[in-house]
Write an enzyme that holds these catalytic residues in place. Structure first.
Site, PDB file in Angstrom:
ATOM      1  CG  HIS A  35     121.816  19.103 -53.857  1.00 50.14           C
ATOM      2  ND1 HIS A  35     121.883  18.440 -55.053  1.00 50.14           N
ATOM      3  CD2 HIS A  35     122.911  19.882 -53.793  1.00 50.14           C
ATOM      4  CE1 HIS A  35     122.983  18.796 -55.688  1.00 50.14           C
ATOM      5  NE2 HIS A  35     123.624  19.666 -54.942  1.00 50.14           N
ATOM      6  N   PRO A 127     125.318  33.348 -71.410  1.00 51.78           N
ATOM      7  CG  PRO A 127     124.186  34.927 -70.110  1.00 51.78           C
ATOM      8  CD  PRO A 127     123.976  33.927 -71.213  1.00 51.78           C
ATOM      9  CG  ASP A 128     126.857  27.790 -68.516  1.00 50.84           C
ATOM     10  OD1 ASP A 128     127.500  27.822 -67.452  1.00 50.84           O
ATOM     11  OD2 ASP A 128     126.805  26.785 -69.244  1.00 50.84           O
TER      12      ASP A 128
END
Length: 325
Positions: A35, A127-128
């Site tokens: 990418h 959450p990260d």
């Protein structure tokens, strides 16, 4: 499945393409993405879209039928003309690929005992941030109470042509918490350890906000290094031992990225020989993460690291659950 997408059969992969899909004989689908041309979230969103579409068709038990089923697609074999030099070069490339691929270990773990709903209910932080702190503690416990320089992706897509900035998530605050959690001789109470955790969490979230606003240091330093290269001037910082030790020049021990709240999960190889790649996503039913490491490094162990991460996620979640009872 992860190995199939990342490390298998170079003869049926178009590695010069940004995105390819591989369908296995039993119907599983895995992608291989390069990418450089776009941010990593793009193939993730494509993968989610494909899965949601398949799910919708299965719910109504109706798959699309070609408008003209008798219209046969003519397939024509492409015949390539090559000599012995081209053939030998292809064989050599295949050998090099397998040498590199066979040196990479990869493991995928689903942690059903710790979900995004658990984090929301009991820990009450992003959450990260929770995963990053647990990751630091997992590495700290496994590798002789040593911290690890860490790269985490921070998105700068809010800016024109923005891509990413580096969030250096191994902070003094998180190291202080890791030491408190692993020092059996300290006299800290659970409440005091919890305070250190929250201080580290707040610091992580502050750095994420700054990096997302282009206030990190790594892209600016990269720009300076490119200017030095183009103008033929020395970039003295790269010769400083602290530059390499802190992760500069692609030397981050932990190369990490939060894939998000998706159904798609992925991963990549570590940045450096003695490092790990750790990618993760949050689901309502589980946290899924991918760990990679190099086989020829005696300092790393992909299975032990994955086990340490899983245990730490459950351990920290459980400690917060008990305090909320």
């Amino acid at each position: 499945l992860a190995r199939i997408g990342m490390l298998k059969n170079p003869q049926s992969r178009w590695f010069d393409r940004s995105n390819i899909y591989i369908v296995t004989r039993n119907g599983f689908v895995v992608a291989n993405d390069e990418h450089s041309a776009y941010e990593g979230i793009i193939p993730t969103q494509i993968g989610d879209h494909i899965q949601y579409h398949i799910d919708s068709l299965e719910k109504i038990n109706s798959w699309p039928i070609p408008s003209d089923p008798d219209n046969k697609i003519i397939i024509r074999e492409l015949l390539f003309i090559y000599d012995s030099h081209v053939l030998n070069t292809i064989k050599h490339a295949i050998t090099l690929f397998h040498q590199s691929a066979d040196n990479i270990e990869i493991i995928v773990i689903n942690v059903n005992q710790c979900t995004k709903e658990d984090i929301k209910q009991y820990i009450r932080i992003h959450p990260d941030t929770f995963f990053q702190l647990c990751l630091q503690l997992a590495y700290f416990k496994l590798h002789g109470h040593k911290p690890a320089s860490t790269y985490e992706t921070a998105s700068t897509r809010r800016f024109y042509r923005g891509r990413t900035e580096t969030l250096r998530s191994c902070t003094p605050e998180v190291v202080a918490w890791c030491r408190a959690m692993t020092n059996s001789n300290n006299q800290l109470t659970e409440i005091e350890k919890r305070k250190l955790f929250l201080i580290a969490a707040n610091r992580h979230q502050q750095l994420m906000a700054e990096a997302s606003e282009n206030q990190g240091c790594d892209r600016h330093l990269f720009g300076l290094s490119m200017i030095a290269y183009i103008t033929g001037k020395p970039f003295e910082l790269i010769n400083d031992p602290s530059w390499i030790k802190s992760g500069g020049g692609g030397n981050f021990i932990l190369s990490t990225s939060c894939i998000g709240f998706t159904i798609t999960v992925g991963g990549t190889s570590p940045m450096c020989l003695n490092g790990y790649g750790v990618f993760y996503r949050f689901g309502s039913d589980a946290i899924t993460f991918v760990v990679t490491a190099y086989r020829n490094c005696s300092d790393t162990n992909v299975q032990a690291m994955a086990d340490s991460i899983e245990r730490t996620l459950i351990e920290i979640k459980t400690s917060f659950m008990k305090s909320n009872l």
